[in-house]
Design a protein around this motif. Structure first.
Motif, PDB file in Angstrom:
ATOM      1  N   LEU A  12     -45.842  -7.651  83.763  1.00 52.10           N
ATOM      2  CA  LEU A  12     -44.927  -7.286  82.552  1.00 52.10           C
ATOM      3  C   LEU A  12     -43.923  -6.231  82.843  1.00 52.10           C
ATOM      4  O   LEU A  12     -42.916  -6.505  82.221  1.00 52.10           O
ATOM      5  N   ASN A  13     -44.068  -5.472  83.734  1.00 56.92           N
ATOM      6  CA  ASN A  13     -43.155  -4.364  84.132  1.00 56.92           C
ATOM      7  C   ASN A  13     -42.463  -4.684  85.558  1.00 56.92           C
ATOM      8  O   ASN A  13     -41.766  -3.609  85.957  1.00 56.92           O
ATOM      9  N   ALA A  14     -42.809  -5.951  85.830  1.00 56.58           N
ATOM     10  CA  ALA A  14     -42.112  -6.242  87.542  1.00 56.58           C
ATOM     11  C   ALA A  14     -40.574  -6.015  87.472  1.00 56.58           C
ATOM     12  O   ALA A  14     -39.631  -5.617  88.216  1.00 56.58           O
ATOM     13  N   GLY A  15     -39.831  -6.413  86.208  1.00 60.57           N
ATOM     14  CA  GLY A  15     -38.381  -6.417  86.070  1.00 60.57           C
ATOM     15  C   GLY A  15     -37.930  -5.041  86.210  1.00 60.57           C
ATOM     16  O   GLY A  15     -36.719  -4.813  86.470  1.00 60.57           O
TER      17      GLY A  15
END
Length: 176
Positions: A12-15
């Protein structure tokens, strides 16, 4: 299955950490900024950068690749240029996208695409109208460039150019 720390990364935090996502987002913001600055000229910054790539192949960079000084003189008069492959390589653009952009420039009579002799290569040449247009665009581009450098600071701008070069080179090495 990929394990190299991927399980530790919350998808979910890859961006937030993805270099590609962040570089593309930044690129779009910078493109919008330059497009707005160049609006009075009727040319998009993507078109201007292609014209710059063609011009650089016609001058110093072209001579470094084995062209004569006569070609550099011809470029200043609207001749010389480079192949579509050379331009795509220099601009890091795929040939299909480049061909679409070149068509717009050709329709506006800023460039000519000529069949080179011998062989089947096509040579892209900046026309006299194209050179005139570049001279018209340059003050708008220069003002936008100066303002962005000032906002970022010259030191950070220099560091950024080096860092972007390192990122490009690393991606090319890893890609093969």
């Amino acid at each position: 299955m990929i394990r190299d720390g991927a399980s530790q990364l919350n998808w979910l935090n890859a961006g937030a950490v993805c270099l590609n996502f962040n570089l593309r987002r930044t690129s779009r913001a910078v493109t919008q900024y330059y497009d707005e600055a160049l609006k009075p000229t009727g040319v998009k910054v993507t078109q201007f950068t292609i014209l710059m790539a063609i011009a650089s192949l016609s001058t110093g960079a072209g001579r470094a690749a084995g062209r004569s000084s006569q070609d550099g003189q011809a470029a200043a008069q609207g001749a010389a240029g480079g192949s579509i492959t050379d331009i795509a390589r220099l601009a890091m653009v795929d040939r299909t996208t480049l061909t679409r952009s070149l068509k717009i420039l050709e329709d506006d009579k800023l460039i000519e695409i000529r069949k080179a002799q011998p062989g089947n290569k096509r040579r892209v040449i900046i026309t006299a109208k194209g050179i005139k247009k570049m001279k018209e665009i340059y003050p708008y581009w220069f003002r936008a460039q100066r303002e962005l450098v000032k906002k970022l600071t010259p030191v950070k701008t220099r560091e950024l150019r080096h860092l972007l070069g390192d990122i490009k080179n690393s991606a090319e090495v890893l890609h093969g």
